[in-house]
Design a protein around this motif. Structure first.
Motif, PDB file in Angstrom:
ATOM      1  N   LEU A 172      11.658 -25.822  10.353  1.00 20.67           N
ATOM      2  CA  LEU A 172      11.514 -25.074   9.110  1.00 20.67           C
ATOM      3  C   LEU A 172      11.608 -23.590   9.444  1.00 20.67           C
ATOM      4  N   VAL A 173      12.713 -22.949   9.053  1.00 16.96           N
ATOM      5  CA  VAL A 173      12.939 -21.538   9.362  1.00 16.96           C
ATOM      6  C   VAL A 173      12.175 -20.661   8.378  1.00 16.96           C
ATOM      7  N   ASN A 174      12.350 -20.923   7.084  1.00 17.55           N
ATOM      8  CA  ASN A 174      11.630 -20.211   6.022  1.00 17.55           C
ATOM      9  C   ASN A 174      10.944 -21.241   5.140  1.00 17.55           C
ATOM     10  N   ALA A 175       9.626 -21.223   5.124  1.00 16.21           N
ATOM     11  CA  ALA A 175       8.854 -22.177   4.337  1.00 16.21           C
ATOM     12  C   ALA A 175       8.955 -21.843   2.851  1.00 16.21           C
ATOM     13  N   PRO A 176       8.837 -22.852   1.991  1.00 17.42           N
ATOM     14  CA  PRO A 176       8.829 -22.582   0.554  1.00 17.42           C
ATOM     15  C   PRO A 176       7.557 -21.828   0.166  1.00 17.42           C
ATOM     16  N   SER A 186       5.974 -21.936  -2.761  1.00 13.13           N
ATOM     17  CA  SER A 186       5.092 -22.637  -3.705  1.00 13.13           C
ATOM     18  C   SER A 186       5.054 -24.136  -3.486  1.00 13.13           C
ATOM     19  N   GLY A 187       5.219 -24.564  -2.244  1.00 13.22           N
ATOM     20  CA  GLY A 187       5.183 -25.987  -1.957  1.00 13.22           C
ATOM     21  C   GLY A 187       5.145 -26.226  -0.469  1.00 13.22           C
ATOM     22  N   LYS A 188       5.322 -27.490  -0.073  1.00 12.09           N
ATOM     23  CA  LYS A 188       5.328 -27.822   1.344  1.00 12.09           C
ATOM     24  C   LYS A 188       6.435 -28.833   1.629  1.00 12.09           C
ATOM     25  N   VAL A 189       6.855 -28.859   2.888  1.00 12.25           N
ATOM     26  CA  VAL A 189       7.898 -29.770   3.347  1.00 12.25           C
ATOM     27  C   VAL A 189       7.286 -30.698   4.380  1.00 12.25           C
ATOM     28  N   THR A 190       7.574 -31.996   4.272  1.00 16.44           N
ATOM     29  CA  THR A 190       7.146 -32.965   5.271  1.00 16.44           C
ATOM     30  C   THR A 190       8.367 -33.768   5.696  1.00 16.44           C
ATOM     31  N   VAL A 191       8.346 -34.250   6.940  1.00 14.34           N
ATOM     32  CA  VAL A 191       9.428 -35.075   7.470  1.00 14.34           C
ATOM     33  C   VAL A 191       8.823 -36.390   7.922  1.00 14.34           C
ATOM     34  N   LYS A 192       9.466 -37.496   7.534  1.00 13.51           N
ATOM     35  CA  LYS A 192       8.987 -38.830   7.885  1.00 13.51           C
ATOM     36  C   LYS A 192      10.092 -39.597   8.600  1.00 13.51           C
ATOM     37  N   VAL A 202      12.512 -21.811  -2.710  1.00 18.89           N
ATOM     38  CA  VAL A 202      13.599 -21.792  -1.735  1.00 18.89           C
ATOM     39  C   VAL A 202      13.038 -22.000  -0.336  1.00 18.89           C
ATOM     40  N   LEU A 203      13.742 -22.791   0.470  1.00 15.78           N
ATOM     41  CA  LEU A 203      13.366 -23.009   1.858  1.00 15.78           C
ATOM     42  C   LEU A 203      14.626 -23.048   2.705  1.00 15.78           C
ATOM     43  N   GLN A 205      20.455 -24.932   6.681  1.00 18.14           N
ATOM     44  CA  GLN A 205      20.519 -25.384   5.293  1.00 18.14           C
ATOM     45  C   GLN A 205      19.538 -24.587   4.448  1.00 18.14           C
ATOM     46  N   LYS A 206      20.071 -23.901   3.438  1.00 21.43           N
ATOM     47  CA  LYS A 206      19.235 -23.174   2.479  1.00 21.43           C
ATOM     48  C   LYS A 206      19.162 -24.055   1.239  1.00 21.43           C
ATOM     49  N   ILE A 207      17.958 -24.498   0.913  1.00 24.83           N
ATOM     50  CA  ILE A 207      17.769 -25.443  -0.184  1.00 24.83           C
ATOM     51  C   ILE A 207      16.930 -24.786  -1.274  1.00 24.83           C
ATOM     52  N   THR A 208      17.471 -24.769  -2.484  1.00 30.60           N
ATOM     53  CA  THR A 208      16.750 -24.274  -3.650  1.00 30.60           C
ATOM     54  C   THR A 208      16.264 -25.481  -4.429  1.00 30.60           C
TER      55      THR A 208
END
Length: 139
Positions: free
Chosen positions: A62-66, A68-74, A109-110, A124-127
């Protein structure tokens, strides 16, 4: 945690399958729709070799964290049919999910970095467009 996913070729494209472009200088930009405070899949990362077996999974950072939220990988297993030259396959995968804060509505954005075993790196830049209840499309 194991997640079992059944995916066709269309579901894999655009969700982290290795892209044809080798240029790591320009990020891949995508937009994903999400409901507030719900897990939303933002990426499926696999490595399918020419003999239809799995290669080493990529490293995800994760280069830039969102904001207003969080990212998890499973960890997961992906089943696919008619993917490249493979008529049917089942391979391990990493699946990335986004979850917004409970009261957040708007765009978040993350940026993630995906490094594949062959040395290729993809940014990958994800909105994520987060909508509240009742914002679904009318029938």
């Amino acid at each position: 945690m194991k997640v079992l996913l059944y995916a066709g070729v269309a579901a894999l494209l655009g969700f982290g399958a290795p892209a044809l472009a080798e240029d790591a200088t320009s990020p891949v930009e995508r937009t994903v729709k999400s409901a507030t405070n719900k897990d939303t899949r933002i990426g499926v990362f696999i490595n399918v070799l020419p003999d239809c077996t799995s290669g080493p999974l990529p490293t995800i950072r994760l280069v830039n964290a969102p904001a207003s939220g969080k990212v998890t990988v499973k960890s997961a297993k992906v089943k696919a049919t008619n993917y490249k030259a493979c008529l049917a396959l089942e391979v391990p995968a990493y699946v990335a999910f986004y979850r917004s804060q409970p009261d957040f509505i708007g765009d978040d954005v993350l940026t993630i970095e995906v490094k594949y075993a062959g040395g290729r790196t993809e940014i990958q830049k994800i909105t994520i467009n987060v909508a509240g209840p009742g914002a679904q499309q009318k029938i």
